[in-house]
Structures are given as structure tokens and as C-alpha cells.
Design an enzyme around this catalytic site. Sequence first.
Site, short mmCIF file in Angstrom:
data_model
loop_
_atom_site.label_atom_id
_atom_site.label_comp_id
_atom_site.label_asym_id
_atom_site.label_seq_id
_atom_site.Cartn_x
_atom_site.Cartn_y
_atom_site.Cartn_z
N GLY A 475 0.78 -1.05 -0.07
CA GLY A 475 -0.11 0.02 -0.09
C GLY A 475 0.70 1.06 0.00
CG ASN A 640 4.58 9.37 -6.75
OD1 ASN A 640 4.08 10.01 -6.72
ND2 ASN A 640 4.31 8.52 -7.77
CE LYS A 642 -2.30 11.22 -7.34
NZ LYS A 642 -2.63 11.11 -8.89
CD GLN A 647 3.26 5.40 2.95
OE1 GLN A 647 2.23 4.61 2.53
NE2 GLN A 647 4.27 4.91 3.53
CE LYS A 710 17.56 12.17 6.86
NZ LYS A 710 17.97 13.54 7.30
CB VAL A 712 7.89 9.58 3.15
CG1 VAL A 712 8.43 10.67 2.65
CG2 VAL A 712 7.27 8.29 2.28
N GLY A 713 7.63 6.65 5.47
CA GLY A 713 6.73 5.72 6.24
C GLY A 713 6.46 6.11 7.51
CD GLU A 714 7.21 3.07 10.48
OE1 GLU A 714 6.43 3.43 11.46
OE2 GLU A 714 7.78 2.18 10.34
#
Lengths: 747, 338
Positions: A475, A640, A642, A647, A710, A712-714
Site C-alpha cells: 500500500g 513520488n 503524490k 504516506q 530517508k 516517509v513511512g513513519e
Amino acid sequence: MSPVLGAALDRVDGRAKVTGAARYSGELNLPNLAHAVLVGARVPSGRIIGIDCRQASVADGVHTVLTHLDLPRVAAQPKLFPSLAGLTAHGQSFFPMQDDVVHYAGQPIAVVVADTVERAEYAGSLVQVNYAETPSATLLDQVRDQAYEPQRIFGGLVPGRNPDRGDPESGLRDAELTLDLTYRFAANHQNPLEMSTTTAVWDDLDRLTLYDSTQGPTATQLSVAELLGLPPTRIRVVSHFVGGSFGAKALIWPHVTLTALAARQVGRPVRLTLSRDQMFHSCGHREEQEQRIRLGADRNGRLAALTHDKISLTSHFDDWAETSLESPAITYAAPNYAGGYRLARGNTITPTFTRGPGEATGMFALESAMDELAHTIGIDPVELRLRNHADVDPDTGKPWSSKGLRECYQRGAELFGWAGRDPAPGTRWEGRWQIGTGMATAAYPVAAPISPQRARARMYIDGSVVVEAGISEFGTGALTAMTQVAADGLGLPVDRVRFVGGTTDLPNVAAAVGSAGSGATSSPVHLACTQLRDQLVRQAVADQHSPLHGADPAAVVVRDGRMCLRDRPEVGETYAELLGRNHIPDVETVGTWMPVLAPMTDYAMHTFGAQFAEVAVDADLGLVRVRRLVGVFAPGRILNRKTAHSQLMGGMLWGLSQALLEATRMDPNTGRWANASLADYLVPVNADVPEITIDTIEVPDPVVNPLGVKGVGEIGIVGTSAAIANAVHHATGRRIRHLPITVEDLL
Amino acid sequence: MRPVSYSRVADVATAIGTVTADPGSTFLAGGTNEVDLQRIHVARSRRLVDINDLPLRQIEELPGGGVRIGAVARMSDVAQALPVRRRFPVISQALLLGASPQLRNMASIGGNMMQRTRCGYFRDVAAACNKREPGTGCSALTGVNRGHAVLGTSEHCIATHPADLAVALVALDAVVLTQGPAGHRQILADDFFLLPGDTPDREHAISHGELVVAVEVPPLPMASTSIYLKVRDRESYEFALASAAVAVAIDAGVVTDVRLALGGLATKPWRARQAESVLVGAPATIESFRAAADAELAGAVPHGMNAYKIELGRRTIVRALSTVTGDARMVSDDGNPP
Ligand SMILES: Cc1cc2nc3c(=O)[nH]c(=O)nc-3n(C[C@H](O)[C@H](O)[C@H](O)COP(=O)(O)OP(=O)(O)OC[C@H]3O[C@@H](n4cnc5c(N)ncnc54)[C@H](O)[C@@H]3O)c2cc1C
Ligand code: SF4
């Protein structure tokens, strides 16, 4: 870099997902498929003194009922190890159904296999179990007095005490001003939309294919191989689409191997999908915990000392705590610092990663305390943070590989309209709503796998390219971002590139966890693609039939699949012309990236950001509604715009959720979670979602990895809950030092 | 899921006959509660008799200003129906603040009246629960009971009645029309729901095989400005922590008539008669509203985590009354909340 990197490209799999063409692991149609259902222990502690499967075994459609009495023993004792390492990645050092002991409620005690899910569920309800119960502990308060200091936590990767700095006790003693504050956190569950599901298929040669919902196909492969005593060569894992994870699928839990064992037993493919209720008992959770912060500062707000201690509940098998102390330890330039973990054992599955694992709680504690400090000495919260800005890593003294935090504060304050904020709490009314604003710092480490990361790029004779790496798409938009990385590396338009992931047949990349996925995958993809490009350029300049013959390869650039001279673009040819003329069907390269780990460099690597929140509180009814969130982050290169935005926004919403809604409530009498459903475990709905503004600060980072990613997930979740709690204080004058903040706190 | 057989019936007599003939059978309307409970083995019917084809979908205006709502009318249709919105906005609001659009499109009015409690122990077959298995005890008394009731409880059960619509119907003195093997009955909504007492397994005043065919709401002119207030942790898609359905008539600043019922606080949709009797004849002021709220909650009994509901209940009543009387801000002259 070409403009394709960072472009807001639509998801390459978007259409497949919204039309249902994308097949998730639990949706595959296989001939002869049977369905397995787990039966979980009803008690949290004891022994099974009788288990009667007679009724269940003869129920309609049932193939088999397996218990500890007949399940084959696993070949090895699993050992908890985070999947980022790229090795076996068991969620806990315990495998169920090997004996009659029950350690936690929901622990699998039987597996029922039938021809349909409904029949398997029904037969599962017919399994009669007698327990000899023993006393249990499922709340921190029940075992607090037995807490101990672990040597190491987190699968042995993190020391039980953070490195000390200076002399925190005398720092506190000599400080003009001290604060001593304790924060409590409810347990949280990840609750992805898709429940964990595994389909196991054995072939005639005793080879196993697992269709698994996992953040790391290789982690599944290696972990199951170890438990079955098979070489990894006999196990293939397929995981194309995963319906979210949030940490639930980051490590490999027992149900995966149980599915494989059940399939072997019944001699046909078997699918096991955890029920929503079982999701609360089968893949870990964020542990119940308490954190104490002591701050010492001077009248100008300069921190002299910081201590940060955490106590939390873990299982009987593992010293697990989410790493709450690491980011807070280096966020500010406090010369004196100490911090450590204490653990108490209870009857629980081993806790695990849950979104923002560690930072979401640790930074809540630190940033709430910083707000109290700002309020106590009467300086603006942003100004307080600027005064304590860590220009270098306070722990090692190393410079940051990149930072951008000052710019995040500044940009965030601008976007939010922070300037001129009246600091007095409890003074702004709009009708029955009290209005308040708050802010917090976000910080998250830049982690990387410890193993080499690989990707493969193959160009066909027509100049189109397939790029492969064994990641799963859960996702985040990884397939899309990697398509862009590949197109950029090769100088191709994105529609000439196809990125493929999702199986262990492909070059190996570690599980995408800890915000490290984009860095770990983009690096070998970038290397594979630039190597392939360079190889073709070299071939062209060596080819006497090429217009580029004899040119300096360094003078050649590639645009839209055409190699040409930088200074004379009319001289050149396409990849396809080169390959066609030479009758070369395809060309292939493998990119290998050896990750950069902090101790090996002269730099400290961390991601930072700033969060701002406006809330409205109906104190009369105890309601908090978030009106606005602004988040500005410096996550290095954006692949990206978007998907990165999505995220970060998702992270901030989870922060709102942590602040106001999420709590898994343990009933110590039954030893079970009392709200194990999505009707009772609250997460935000659309109506809770405020206006959200997100911006990023570009910080080039030549250290972390080839593209300076670096992650952007968390970072989006970190600090949101503190900004909201600080805004609640600003609105009402009330300090709530626990999460979630609910109606009863504000009445 | 337990093995279950299914049939679809087209007329009321067959529906009643089929269910009455088999004690293990039950009606199936939208299925949003029944199927859910079957799947978790809490409901244990072996036959489901689908009543969705019964000609009970109409929403009709009754002469004199009432409405009649068929039992298989969908929540979403009733919420949108003009006569309902015009005459009884409290019904429309209660429906729209319940569940989600998808559920409301499936769920029927009869099913809504008959839905079971959301008590987590009731839904967990491994837990002791007098409502699900009489005599086994009540896990909620000393367990996780943040959502449980403070009014109408007994030592055997403290489960909250979950419905929103029913709260409005109880306030409006609606009548539930049923038909069963013993013929037709008309039951006042307040009597339709039972207190747990020592038989918490009995929730409704109807017997097996008795079908709810319609709900009739009698005329009540002051209901045209009635409201439903629902307090909950998140903005949507959650049952009430506390709610109030209220209609008031005021003449020269004095309350001449009032209807008030509470949700989320009690073991049944709770007609607040104590509060009503304080209010009638009293000036329509915050002070009266508070006195009414205090009177209603005076008998409330907390059980640990739900203690806050007593104060929340009071404030919900005060807020609902202030809102319906046009003093929603409740801000006194100095600009501070009272
Ligand atoms: C996630 C979720 C959230 C929800 N939130 C809310 C909320 O906020 N507020 C709220 O009020 N409700 C809420 N609901 C409950 C919902 O309103 C009920 O599930 C629904 O109204 C039941 O109607 P149904 O037609 O689906 O009933 P069914 O599930 O078909 O039946 C329910 C019961 O009623 C019986 N029954 C049905 N029709 C009749 C009849 N005519 N005569 C006699 N017996 C009958 C059935 O035998 C069964 O026992 C929620 C439900 C869910 C799943
Ligand atoms: S409150 Fe009622 S429904 Fe809940 S456990 Fe007790 S008896 Fe069962």
C-alpha cells in the site's frame, strides 16, 4: 536526475486495485483448496489437560483437526529477530502447539481444516478444551514490582540502557528548573484492513509455495524454512499485493508455518486467514507502557539534563520493548542524558512493531514535556525548540548527514499561522468550543538493512525494461516509486519500464520496515539501472556502426531511451537501434547495494519534521475534534510526490488516532483483549479527518544511500499526538499525560 | 458459522408459521446483526426465515399527524422520508447518526428494534455472560465496562441497549405493532424493551415467532422541532456513549410539555420521566435543565470504568435541552461556560 524522479505519477497498480484485478494472497483460486481455522486458547495461563476433537473431526466437510498431540514438531526453536536484518524474522521466540502449556490467550491450540471457511469455523467451535488454569498477569500494574533491566531488547539489537552523556543527576540537581513527568500509553493494535492470510501449496517434490501477506517475502521464506527444517531452496513465497500492515506483517508469526504444516498433513493446498478477533492475538501489538521524563533547564529554556525511562509489559519468552528512547535522546542538545528500559513479564504474545514503533510514544513523552517547559518558563514552544536545536548529534558529536529541522519549524509555522499565538491556555472560545493550538518535533532514525540489497534490470531488444526486486506492495506505492527510479536511471519514459516484485524468485531485498523500504529498494534498483545504461553506452561507443562510435562515454547522456552526446544531441541512437543491429535479445545487470550503517560513517543519520495542530474542545461533553494539522518534514529525496504525500498524511492521521481513539483494553479477569473488533477498537473515520497541510523541505543527503532517500513511512505519525495533546492544553488548560485522550479525561 | 438453513417467505402468515413451527428458527431482515452474531456463534439459529419480501416497507402519514413505518423499511429510507423529517426530525437524526450508510441501506426498522447489545462479553462466547447463557455470571461487572449502563442495571447485567432509533421512539410514545401465533398486539415502545432484572436474556416483550410488523408514532406537534443528540468518541460510526432524544413545548418561558429519552446510559432505551416531571411547569432555563438532569441521574449506579457516564449523562441532558430551546451555546454573560 530527470524530472521523473519525484513526479506525482499515478500508482501503476491503481487501476488493478480499484477494479479488483489485483489479487491479494487470500483471493487466489486454487483447485482443491481447503481452509484452515485456528482455535485459540481461551485462558491466558495454564495447561491443556484435555482436548476433545471428536465432534469437530466428524463435522461436515472437515479434513483434519490438529492439536499439540499430533502436530509435527518444528525443526528449530524460533528466535525473535527484526526483519530489517534480512534474515529469519520470527515474531517471537516461541512456537505454539509443541506442548500443552498455554502462555497467553489466543495462543493457537488447534488447527481445523475443512472444505469451506464456514465449516472450518464451525468445527473449530466444537473443539472441547479443558484447562488447568494458573494465575496470570496481563496488565503492567500487576507485575510492575517484578520489573527488571534487560541487557538488550529488540531481538538483541538494542542495549537495555541508552548511552549516557555527562552527569544527568547533577545536571538535574543544579538546574534552575526541573520537571518530572510520567506518561502512560494504552496498548495499540495495528489493524490493517486485510487480515493476515497464508495459502500453502506443496508439490510432488516436497517443495512449498506460500502465498503470504507479508512485508518481506524473504523473511517469510527463511523463517518458515528454519521451522520446517527445509533449505530455503524448497520454499517459494509469493506476495504481490498486501492490504496494509502497519507492523502486523513485519515479522513472521506462527500461523504461517502452521498453514504449511496443515497443508502437508491434508495433502492439498490450504489457506488460513486470521479472523479480525485473532488479529488481536496473533501478530503482536504495541505494548502497554509508561515513560518518565525528567527535564532540567535554565530560565531561558536551555536544557541541562534529560532522563527518559520506560517500563513496559513483555512476554515470557522475549525481552521486547519498542525503541522509544532513541529518537528523544538525540532530538535536543542536552549535555547530560540517561535513559533505559525496564520490562515486566506477563501472559501476552511478544509485542511487536506498530506504526511509528517507539518514536510514536517516546516523542509524545518528550514533546509533551517540552510543551510544559515552554509553558512554565513562558517562552514560545517553537522558540524553545530552536534554543535547544541539536546542531550535531548530541550523542556522538557527529554532524548530521542532512537535517532541515529549523526549516521545518519555520515553514510549518508559516503554513499554520503560528506567529502571534496567544500562549494563555483556556481563553479562546467559538460558541461552545474552546480552541487551542500546539506543536511538536518529529524525529525518526534512518535505518537500513545490514545485508546487501539486490535488484535486476533486463532490457529487451525493443528497448523496454523489466526491473525486479523481491519486495511486496503493501500500500505504500513502492511499485510506482521504483518504476520511477528505474526510468530515471535508464533515461527511459516510465511507460517503457515495468517494475516487478512480490516473489522470492527475484533478487533479494530485506523486508520493507522501519521506513527503510524506499532506501533499501531504490538503491539497488538505481545501481542496476545505471549500470545497465553505462554498459549500453560503452557498447555503443565501441560499436563502429554506432553514431556514437569513439565518443567519450562520460559525454553521452540518455533521454527518452536515446543515447546522445550531451553537447550535440543530434548525434546518437536509441537502445533499441543498438540492440537490434547487433541481434542482442536482451541485456541484464544486477545492482547490489551494501547499506551504509551509522557506526561506519562519520555522520549521524536521522529524519526530522515539525507538527502543528489546532483543536476544538467541547469541554462540557468532553469532546476533542482536530480542526487542522500541518506537518512539514525533511525526509531527503522524495521519489513520488503524490505517494509520499499520502504516506505522510496517513501517518499524521494515525497520530490523531493514537492521540484520541486507539486503545486495546485488557480484561485482567479473563486475560483477553476486551475490544478485539473494529467496532470497538476505534480508528478515525472520514468525518474525523481535519484539514491537513503537508510540505517537505528538500535536504540533499549524499550519505544515506545513492539517491538520498530517508523515507516517509513513519515520520508522519511522530509528534502528531503530542501536538494534539499540547493543543488540548492550550484550549482548556488541562494537561493529559496519557493516550488516548478521551471523553472522561475532559469532563 | 454453524450450519444453517434458509428460506424466503412472501407473506406474513407464512413467516410467522414457519418460525413458530421450529424453535431453532428466527427471522432474518437486513442481517446486519443476526448474521454477525451467527458467525461468532453467539446466535445459534439453525433456520433463518428471510422476511425481506414481506409487504412491510411502507412509510405512511397517518391522519392527525402521526406516521406508520413498516418493519422491513430500511433505516436509510425512513431517515429520508418527508413525513418523518417534517413531523419527527428526532427519528431521522437518530437514524442518520447510527451505523454507517452501507449498514443503513441494509438494516430494517424491525431489526433495529430487535438488535442485541454490543457488550463485548456477550459477543465473546468464552466469557461468562448472563444474557447469553443465563446463570454463568456477568463478566462486565468487574471487567472492561467503559461503555456499560449506569441506569436500569441489575446485579445480573449492566449491558447498554445500543439502539438510537429506539430512544427516539420511546420519547415519542410510539407503539410497536406485532403479529404472532396469538394474533395482533400493540405494545408501547417503552414496554417493548425490558429491564434486565434477573432475566437479562429476555430483552423484548415479544415471544418466539411474533413478528414486528410496524411502528406507529402518534401525533405530537412539538416534535416538529425535536432533536437527537449523540455523544461519542469519534465523529461517526460508533454507538453512543450518551444520547438524548428531546422535544419541548414552551409558553412564555415556561416548559408546558416535554419528552426526553436517553441512550447509551441505560439497559433499555430510557424514558427520563423524573427529568420530565421536574421540567413541566418550570422555567426553560439552564437551572431547570440541570435540576432535571440531576433528578434523572440521581439513581445512577457506576461500575468502575463507566463512572464518568453519570456526569456525561447529566451534561448530555442539559445540552440537548439547551439546544432544543435555542440556547445551544450555554455561555453566560462573562463569556465563560457555566
Ligand atoms: C458496525 C455497526 C455499527 C452500528 N452502529 C449503530 C448505531 O450507531 N446505532 C444503532 O442504532 N445501530 C447501530 N448498528 C446496528 C444496526 O442498526 C442493526 O444491526 C440493524 O438495525 C439491524 O437490522 P437488520 O434488519 O439488519 O436486522 P437483522 O440482523 O436481520 O435482525 C436482527 C434481529 O432482529 C430480528 N428481527 C428482524 N426483523 C424482525 C421483525 N420484523 N420482527 C421480529 N424480529 C425481527 C432478527 O430475528 C434478529 O434477531 C450498528 C451495526 C453495526 C454492524
Ligand atoms: S453486562 Fe449483560 S451482556 Fe454484558 S456480560 Fe454482563 S450479563 Fe452479559
